[in-house]
Write an enzyme that holds these catalytic residues in place. Sequence first.
Site, PDB file in Angstrom:
ATOM      1  N   HIS A  79       0.856  -1.188   0.000  1.00 52.14           N
ATOM      2  CA  HIS A  79       0.000   0.000   0.000  1.00 52.14           C
ATOM      3  C   HIS A  79       0.889   1.234   0.000  1.00 52.14           C
ATOM      4  CE1 HIS A  79      -3.795  -2.023   1.888  1.00 52.14           C
ATOM      5  NE2 HIS A  79      -3.290  -2.717   0.869  1.00 52.14           N
TER       6      HIS A  79
ATOM      7  N   GLU B 275       0.974   3.837   1.860  1.00 55.76           N
ATOM      8  CA  GLU B 275       1.470   4.201   3.188  1.00 55.76           C
ATOM      9  C   GLU B 275       2.642   3.312   3.604  1.00 55.76           C
ATOM     10  OE1 GLU B 275      -1.665   3.441   2.238  1.00 55.76           O
ATOM     11  OE2 GLU B 275      -3.103   4.058   3.765  1.00 55.76           O
TER      12      GLU B 275
ATOM     13  N   CYS C 168      -6.133   1.618   6.035  1.00 55.74           N
ATOM     14  CA  CYS C 168      -6.736   0.355   6.475  1.00 55.74           C
ATOM     15  C   CYS C 168      -6.100  -0.070   7.800  1.00 55.74           C
ATOM     16  CB  CYS C 168      -6.499  -0.720   5.406  1.00 55.74           C
ATOM     17  SG  CYS C 168      -4.761  -1.210   5.241  1.00 55.74           S
TER      18      CYS C 168
ATOM     19  N   CYS D 272      -2.200  -0.547   7.568  1.00 56.43           N
ATOM     20  CA  CYS D 272      -1.464   0.716   7.501  1.00 56.43           C
ATOM     21  C   CYS D 272      -1.580   1.503   8.800  1.00 56.43           C
ATOM     22  CB  CYS D 272      -1.947   1.529   6.306  1.00 56.43           C
ATOM     23  SG  CYS D 272      -1.561   0.729   4.729  1.00 56.43           S
TER      24      CYS D 272
END
Length: 149
Positions: free
Chosen positions: A53, A55, A83, A86
């Site tokens: 992701h 992040e 999410c 993260c």
Amino acid sequence: MTDDTEYMQMALKQAELAAQAGEVPVGAVLVLENGQVFSSNNAPISRHDASAHAEMRVIRAACAATQNYRLVGSSLYVTLEPCTMCAGCIIHARIGRLVYAASDPKTGAVKSLYQLLSDKRLNHQPQVTASIMADESSRLLKQFFKHCR
């Protein structure tokens, strides 16, 4: 232009790059206390990595550059509410501030579905600012998913 808007615009450019690569358009920018800036975008599909992701990628880059897994005093700008994975990484890295654009009612772990970053049972709670350039981020996400269908 405020710093928040400037950094979120940078994150949105990263999200556009993700979309162009066929990834869900999420971008992230991390600013360290010393002013050093890192940016990245979503890449789980192209990297064959569920943890890639935006992040996670930007936090990894900053940790590698600083040779420290703690990013105390840093600010993370993300185009979509993080999410659970993260959010957990944000806590473990001791990121000081999270700024995000669009809420994510399906998987958001900051305010929408879960509230991990404000849970007092955990050892770190970053400051959170939501909805910075949310319309622009939402528009980009909607365009992407409309095109996919």
